[in-house]
Every structure is written in structure tokens, then in C-alpha cells.
Scaffold this motif. Sequence first.
Motif: not given
Length: 183
Positions: A81-97
Amino acid sequence: MIMRVIAAPLVSIVLVLTACGTPTVTSTPDSASATPAASAPSAEKAAKVGSTITLQGADEALKVAVKLSKVLTKPAAANEFSTPQDGHRFYAVELVMKNVGTGAYSDSPGNGAYVIDSDDQQYSSTIADVKGGKQFPGTVTISAGDSRRGLVVFEVPKAAKIVKFQFALDSGFADQKGEWTLE
């Protein structure tokens, strides 16, 4: 009578706009900002992965030390259910707040988070489950002295070279913005 009905909302808008301060962007990590004033400005280090920047919210009681702890440049989707649209990718940052203020922090971290690519394009966060960590839920509430860890996920073009991460409290409306270099 009609003038009062029109004037009241206009006065309210002007008051809100004049109450806002001047936005600032800081890329100096907490440890570098503690260096003696005698050091040359060029010796200041820019915040990067592993650095913490303490940010001030609109309310004086709201201060949060934000650490960019990890970057996931191409995390896989955690489910179908979590897929990027065509031509895109995911990128993520982990934060400690960590809430270092005296008031409670209650906000959605993704609302004040952006990544910026080498072409100066800015991307907002998205809601997606990715492998490599747990995304912050919609709203995070952190009492004074407490902390939370989570991912903020972005959907970016496959060819985008992400070079900066920018974050602000108050769903991005706080005057002080933190900026980390990702290169």
C-alpha cells in the motif's frame, strides 16, 4: 455597521501578521555553537547527520533539541500500500526529538520537515510506511524532559540528489528553522 464587520477581521489579520518575527535558518549544531567567540566563523561546523540543533517554538516555553540521527536514501516500501509513484522513490530521515523546554510539545513533525535537492527544489513529507524504522504518528506529544524517535518520509524524483534537510517547530511556522547538510 458594515464597515465594522469588514474591519474587525482585517485588524485581526494585521495583528497576527505583525506578531510574527523574522524567520531565521540555523545550521550550527549545538556543540559548535558552544565554541568560544574567538574562533573564526569559517571554523564553524555545519549541522550534518548525527548533529543536534535546539529549536525555539513560537511559545517561549517550547524548545526542542532535534537530532538528525539517520538518513535512508532509498528505503523500500514496508507493504504493497506504500509505493512511490512512477519515477519517484522514498527518502527518509530519522529524528530524535528531546523536549528541553518547560511546556509540552504537541505537533506533527512531518508538517515542518523538508528536504532540498541539488537543484534547490524543496519537497514536503508524505505518509508512507518504509523499511528501516517507524514513521512518527500523525501527532506527537512530548512532555518536558522526554523524547521521541521516528522517521519522516519524503517522496522525491529518482534522479534528485538530496543535499539538505530543514525542520521547524509549530508545523513549520516557527521563526527558527534548523538546517542539516546531507552531503
